[in-house]
Design an enzyme around this catalytic site. Structure first.
Site, PDB file in Angstrom:
ATOM      1  N   ASP A 100      32.541  45.257  50.205  1.00 35.00           N
ATOM      2  CA  ASP A 100      32.486  44.236  51.253  1.00 35.00           C
ATOM      3  C   ASP A 100      33.487  44.626  52.336  1.00 35.00           C
ATOM      4  O   ASP A 100      34.671  44.288  52.265  1.00 35.00           O
ATOM      5  CB  ASP A 100      32.815  42.864  50.661  1.00 35.00           C
ATOM      6  CG  ASP A 100      32.691  41.731  51.679  1.00 35.00           C
ATOM      7  OD1 ASP A 100      32.674  42.012  52.892  1.00 35.00           O
ATOM      8  OD2 ASP A 100      32.638  40.565  51.245  1.00 35.00           O
ATOM      9  N   ARG A 153      35.584  41.832  54.067  1.00 37.56           N
ATOM     10  CA  ARG A 153      36.654  41.353  53.212  1.00 37.56           C
ATOM     11  C   ARG A 153      37.808  42.352  53.158  1.00 37.56           C
ATOM     12  O   ARG A 153      38.972  42.013  53.434  1.00 37.56           O
ATOM     13  CB  ARG A 153      36.120  41.120  51.805  1.00 37.56           C
ATOM     14  CG  ARG A 153      37.177  41.008  50.710  1.00 37.56           C
ATOM     15  CD  ARG A 153      36.543  41.296  49.357  1.00 37.56           C
ATOM     16  NE  ARG A 153      37.504  41.244  48.256  1.00 37.56           N
ATOM     17  CZ  ARG A 153      38.173  42.288  47.795  1.00 37.56           C
ATOM     18  NH1 ARG A 153      38.018  43.482  48.360  1.00 37.56           N
ATOM     19  NH2 ARG A 153      39.002  42.162  46.777  1.00 37.56           N
ATOM     20  N   HIS A 209      30.200  39.436  50.780  1.00 37.29           N
ATOM     21  CA  HIS A 209      29.589  39.255  49.460  1.00 37.29           C
ATOM     22  C   HIS A 209      29.552  37.787  49.062  1.00 37.29           C
ATOM     23  O   HIS A 209      28.832  37.416  48.135  1.00 37.29           O
ATOM     24  CB  HIS A 209      30.337  40.080  48.398  1.00 37.29           C
ATOM     25  CG  HIS A 209      31.643  39.509  47.975  1.00 37.29           C
ATOM     26  ND1 HIS A 209      32.792  39.641  48.723  1.00 37.29           N
ATOM     27  CD2 HIS A 209      32.006  38.791  46.867  1.00 37.29           C
ATOM     28  CE1 HIS A 209      33.791  39.042  48.093  1.00 37.29           C
ATOM     29  NE2 HIS A 209      33.354  38.514  46.977  1.00 37.29           N
ATOM     30  N   GLU A 212      43.387  37.654  46.921  1.00 36.38           N
ATOM     31  CA  GLU A 212      42.001  37.379  47.326  1.00 36.38           C
ATOM     32  C   GLU A 212      41.417  36.516  46.222  1.00 36.38           C
ATOM     33  O   GLU A 212      40.907  37.006  45.229  1.00 36.38           O
ATOM     34  CB  GLU A 212      41.226  38.688  47.505  1.00 36.38           C
ATOM     35  CG  GLU A 212      39.910  38.500  48.253  1.00 36.38           C
ATOM     36  CD  GLU A 212      38.764  38.117  47.346  1.00 36.38           C
ATOM     37  OE1 GLU A 212      38.669  36.902  46.989  1.00 36.38           O
ATOM     38  OE2 GLU A 212      37.974  38.990  46.994  1.00 36.38           O
ATOM     39  N   GLU A 264      50.672  32.437  35.370  1.00 39.75           N
ATOM     40  CA  GLU A 264      51.366  31.252  34.869  1.00 39.75           C
ATOM     41  C   GLU A 264      52.312  31.594  33.712  1.00 39.75           C
ATOM     42  O   GLU A 264      53.254  30.849  33.431  1.00 39.75           O
ATOM     43  CB  GLU A 264      50.359  30.203  34.398  1.00 39.75           C
ATOM     44  CG  GLU A 264      49.514  29.595  35.500  1.00 39.75           C
ATOM     45  CD  GLU A 264      48.238  30.367  35.784  1.00 39.75           C
ATOM     46  OE1 GLU A 264      47.363  29.824  36.460  1.00 39.75           O
ATOM     47  OE2 GLU A 264      48.119  31.542  35.321  1.00 39.75           O
ATOM     48  N   GLU A 275      35.204  29.226  40.982  1.00 42.06           N
ATOM     49  CA  GLU A 275      36.066  30.071  40.145  1.00 42.06           C
ATOM     50  C   GLU A 275      37.444  29.438  39.953  1.00 42.06           C
ATOM     51  O   GLU A 275      38.118  29.707  38.975  1.00 42.06           O
ATOM     52  CB  GLU A 275      36.248  31.495  40.709  1.00 42.06           C
ATOM     53  CG  GLU A 275      34.965  32.305  40.746  1.00 42.06           C
ATOM     54  CD  GLU A 275      35.177  33.669  41.383  1.00 42.06           C
ATOM     55  OE1 GLU A 275      36.279  33.928  41.912  1.00 42.06           O
ATOM     56  OE2 GLU A 275      34.247  34.469  41.335  1.00 42.06           O
TER      57      GLU A 275
END
Length: 366
Positions: free
Chosen positions: A23, A26, A270, A117, A101, A126
């Site tokens: 992409d 991007r 994409h 990203e 985390e 997501e």
């Protein structure tokens, strides 16, 4: 397999990474956003959240960062290490395999910038943004920078001729009944597709803005808009098109601000666009009002997914924006009144008296 484990193992599929790397909109936008801010990145400490193959970490290293912590939970981290070494930056970029985390940095170090990203379809599919915000709260210095720093979601009514119009005459046969049932089947699930700019039927409207430097996870639970828009041409109203823009920090006066856009009017990505298809199409005319309510809310069972609901509303029963682009009488009159106020010259009292003690006025064109 639970939702979280399934999410991370899905990123071990190299085809997903090939799709993202290929992409060019991007990848090149991120490269420019980092490269245009070389002065900021020089000798700084950076964290790349969800580094994947490590290409964003390499952009930061090439821009002069003294240390980059490339964090990746999936096994693609093994390949990222090889790519970092292949480019000769193994002394700058340290790949850490684990969930952001759960990890710790040496000596509880804080980073100057977080690059990630994290965007999914319609921006929030997501749910990776949760991890980015967790990294911000845990690792970013006060006054540090986020790349990107904000994101905006848009919606506009659209046609989708690529899905339906071809069935009117298909190899010499009319397949209208098939198109009808196809539309009924597809309206229960968002369609990820490329919408042509000429297939938008009205102006876009923003229904969500995220400030990555300040917003918290609780700010991401729901997004909602009730809106009316005037149709910009005759056509078939077949769905609502959703897309997003991401804005990067502008830290140098030498360059313009970088925006990654997934709009139908921008180079394709994409992510494409997300279309909420209507169960039945509607013929609409130029200036006709389209009213709808869009609700996006986090799924109760899988926090990495969102549910989207669309309600079609009666334009006579909802409040219109001011000014409104539709041709309903009240909106035409409102636009005419606004234009009259803009064009009307402003009268200014000079506070000077003439010989007849009458106040004089000067007309000033704005």
């Amino acid at each position: 397999m639970d939702c979280n484990n399934e999410y991370f193992t899905s990123y071990e599929d190299l085809e997903i990474h090939r799709l993202m790397l290929d992409d060019s909109s991007r990848t090149e936008t991120y490269r420019m956003a980092i490269d245009n801010n070389k002065e900021y990145f020089r000798n700084r400490v950076v964290m790349d959240v969800g580094c994947g193959t490590g290409i964003l970490s390499l952009f930061c290293a090439q821009a002069g960062a003294k240390k980059v912590y490339a964090v990746e939970a999936s096994n693609i981290a093994i390949i990222a290490k090889e790519i970092i070494k292949e480019n000769g930056f193994e002394n700058v970029v340290e790949v850490i395999q684990g969930k952001v985390e759960d990890i710790e940095l040496p000596n509880n170090i804080k980073v100057d910038a977080i690059v990630s990203e994290w965007m999914g379809f319609y921006l929030l599919h997501e749910g990776m943004l949760n991890s980015v915000l967790a990294a911000r709260d845990k690792f970013l210095k006060n006054g540090g920078e986020m790349f990107p720093e904000s994101a905006t979601m848009y919606v506009a009514p659209c046609s989708v001729p690529s899905l339906y119009h071809k069935w009117k005459e298909f190899h010499g046969v009319s397949m209208g009944a098939f198109a009808k049932y196809l539309r009924m089947e597809k309206h229960n699930k968002p369609e990820i597709m490329q919408v042509q700019s000429e297939d938008l039927l009205g102006d876009k409207v923003s229904f969500g803005w995220i400030n990555l430097k300040e917003d918290n996870v609780t700010d991401l639970q729901t997004f909602k808009i009730e809106h009316v828009v005037g149709v910009n041409r005759n056509g078939k109203y077949q769905g609502l098109c959703i897309w997003f823009d991401c804005t990067f920090p502008q830290l140098s006066e030498e360059f313009e601000q970088i925006v990654l856009s997934t709009s139908p009017q921008s180079p394709s990505t994409h992510w494409k666009q997300t279309v909420i298809l209507l169960p039945e199409e509607q013929d609409v005319e130029d200036g006709e009002p389209i009213a709808f309510q869009l609700d996006m809310f986090r799924d109760n069972l899988n926090e990495r997914r969102y549910n989207i609901q669309v309600s079609l509303l009666d334009p006579n029963e909802v409040e219109h924006p001011v000014p409104c682009s539709c041709d309903m009488t009240k909106c035409i009159l409102t636009k005419a009144f606004i234009m009259q106020q803009v064009e009307q010259p402003v009268q200014k009292i000079t506070h000077e008296e003439n010989s007849n003690n009458i106040l004089e006025y000067d007309d000033i064109d704005d």
